[in-house]
Design an enzyme around this catalytic site. Structure first.
Site, PDB file in Angstrom:
ATOM      1  N   TYR A   1       6.979  77.523   0.439  1.00  0.00           N
ATOM      2  CA  TYR A   1       7.295  77.312   2.091  1.00  0.00           C
ATOM      3  C   TYR A   1       6.172  77.755   2.782  1.00  0.00           C
ATOM      4  O   TYR A   1       6.033  77.207   3.941  1.00  0.00           O
ATOM      5  CB  TYR A   1       8.259  78.001   2.647  1.00  0.00           C
TER       6      TYR A   1
ATOM      7  N   HIS B   1       7.284  74.689   9.382  1.00  0.00           N
ATOM      8  CA  HIS B   1       8.220  75.728   9.971  1.00  0.00           C
ATOM      9  C   HIS B   1       7.668  76.976  10.001  1.00  0.00           C
ATOM     10  O   HIS B   1       8.247  77.911  10.295  1.00  0.00           O
ATOM     11  CB  HIS B   1       9.579  75.649   9.381  1.00  0.00           C
TER      12      HIS B   1
ATOM     13  N   TYR C   1      15.904  83.969   5.278  1.00  0.00           N
ATOM     14  CA  TYR C   1      15.520  82.479   5.648  1.00  0.00           C
ATOM     15  C   TYR C   1      15.592  82.409   7.024  1.00  0.00           C
ATOM     16  O   TYR C   1      16.095  83.159   7.748  1.00  0.00           O
ATOM     17  CB  TYR C   1      16.448  81.209   4.688  1.00  0.00           C
TER      18      TYR C   1
ATOM     19  N   ASN D   1      17.143  80.525   9.364  1.00  0.00           N
ATOM     20  CA  ASN D   1      18.410  80.651  10.041  1.00  0.00           C
ATOM     21  C   ASN D   1      19.262  82.090  10.242  1.00  0.00           C
ATOM     22  O   ASN D   1      20.166  82.016  10.854  1.00  0.00           O
ATOM     23  CB  ASN D   1      19.296  79.621   9.281  1.00  0.00           C
TER      24      ASN D   1
ATOM     25  N   ASN E   1      16.468  77.053  15.013  1.00  0.00           N
ATOM     26  CA  ASN E   1      17.571  77.895  14.378  1.00  0.00           C
ATOM     27  C   ASN E   1      17.386  79.290  14.210  1.00  0.00           C
ATOM     28  O   ASN E   1      18.076  80.261  14.231  1.00  0.00           O
ATOM     29  CB  ASN E   1      18.240  77.505  13.263  1.00  0.00           C
TER      30      ASN E   1
END
EC number: 3.1.1.29
Length: 189
Positions: free
Chosen positions: A14, A19, A64, A66, A112
C-alpha cells in the site's frame, strides 16, 4: 505536546497508494526533523521529537484505514491529550491532486479513516491537513473510488504529489510553530 497522525494502510503493497499520502507526508516530515519511527505503541509506529519548544509525537496507525480511530483513541489516552492536541494528515478526494487544505473540525467528508477517528474519540474538533488526490474519472461509483484511492500515482501525477507532500511537511512545521491561522493563510490553496 502535539500528536501528529498520518493516515494510511500498513504494508509495502500500500505504500505508494493515494490513500497513503498521510503516511508519506509523515515520513518526509520525520526525515526533515531527524525523527525515526522507532517505537510500537497503541497500534501504531511512533516517533517523538521537538519542533522549537513544542514536543511532538508522530504516529502511523498500523490498523487498516477504516480502524484508525482505535489507534488514535489509544494514543490520546496514552499521552493524556485532548482532540485539540492532534493533527491528522489525510488524503482528500474532493481536492484536486496536489492541493492542500488545513482546517479545524468538520465532517469526515466520506473518508472512512477520519470517520473512524470521529467515532472513536467522540468529537470532530481536531485539525486536519488534507492532501488532494483528485477524483476518479467522470462516473463516481463505489468501485471506481476504491480502485482510485488504492491505486498508485502515475507519472505526472506523482510529481505533483511529491511537491504537495513537501509543502504539506512545511505546513506541519508552520502549524506547530505559528498556529492554524498562519499555516492556513500560507498553505491553503
Amino acid at each position: 505536546m502535539k500528536l501528529i497522525i498520518g493516515l494510511g494502510n500498513p504494508g509495502k503493497e500500500y505504500s505508494g497508494n493515494r490513500h497513503n499520502v498521510g503516511f508519506q507526508c509523515l515520513s518526509r516530515f520525520a526525515k526533515e526533523n531527524h525523527i525515526s519511527f522507532d517505537k510500537k505503541c497503541c497500534l501504531s509506529r511512533t516517533g517523538s521529537g521537538r519542533i522549537n519548544d513544542e514536543e511532538i509525537v508522530l504516529a502511523k496507525p498500523q490498523t487498516y484505514m477504516n480502524l484508525s480511530g482505535k489507534a488514535v483513541n489509544q494514543l490520546l489516552r496514552r499521552y493524556n491529550l485532548k482532540a485539540t492536541d492532534i493533527i491528522v494528515v489525510q488524503d482528500d478526494l474532493d481536492l484536486p491532486a496536489g492541493k492542500l487544505r488545513l482546517r479545524l473540525g468538520g465532517s469526515a467528508g466520506g473518508h472512512n479513516g477520519v470517520s473512524s477517528i470521529i467515532t472513536d474519540i467522540g468529537t470532530k474538533e481536531f485539525i486536519r491537513l488534507k492532501i488532494g488526490i483528485g477524483k476518479p474519472d467522470a462516473r463516481n461509483n463505489g468501485a471506481e473510488v476504491v480502485d482510485h484511492v488504492l491505486g498508485n500515482f502515475g507519472g505526472e501525477e506523482r510529481e505533483i504529489i511529491e511537491t504537495a507532500i513537501a509543502r504539506a511537511a512545511e505546513a506541519l512545521a508552520c502549524l506547530i510553530t505559528s498556529g492554524l491561522d498562519t499555516a492556513s493563510n500560507r498553505f491553503n490553496c
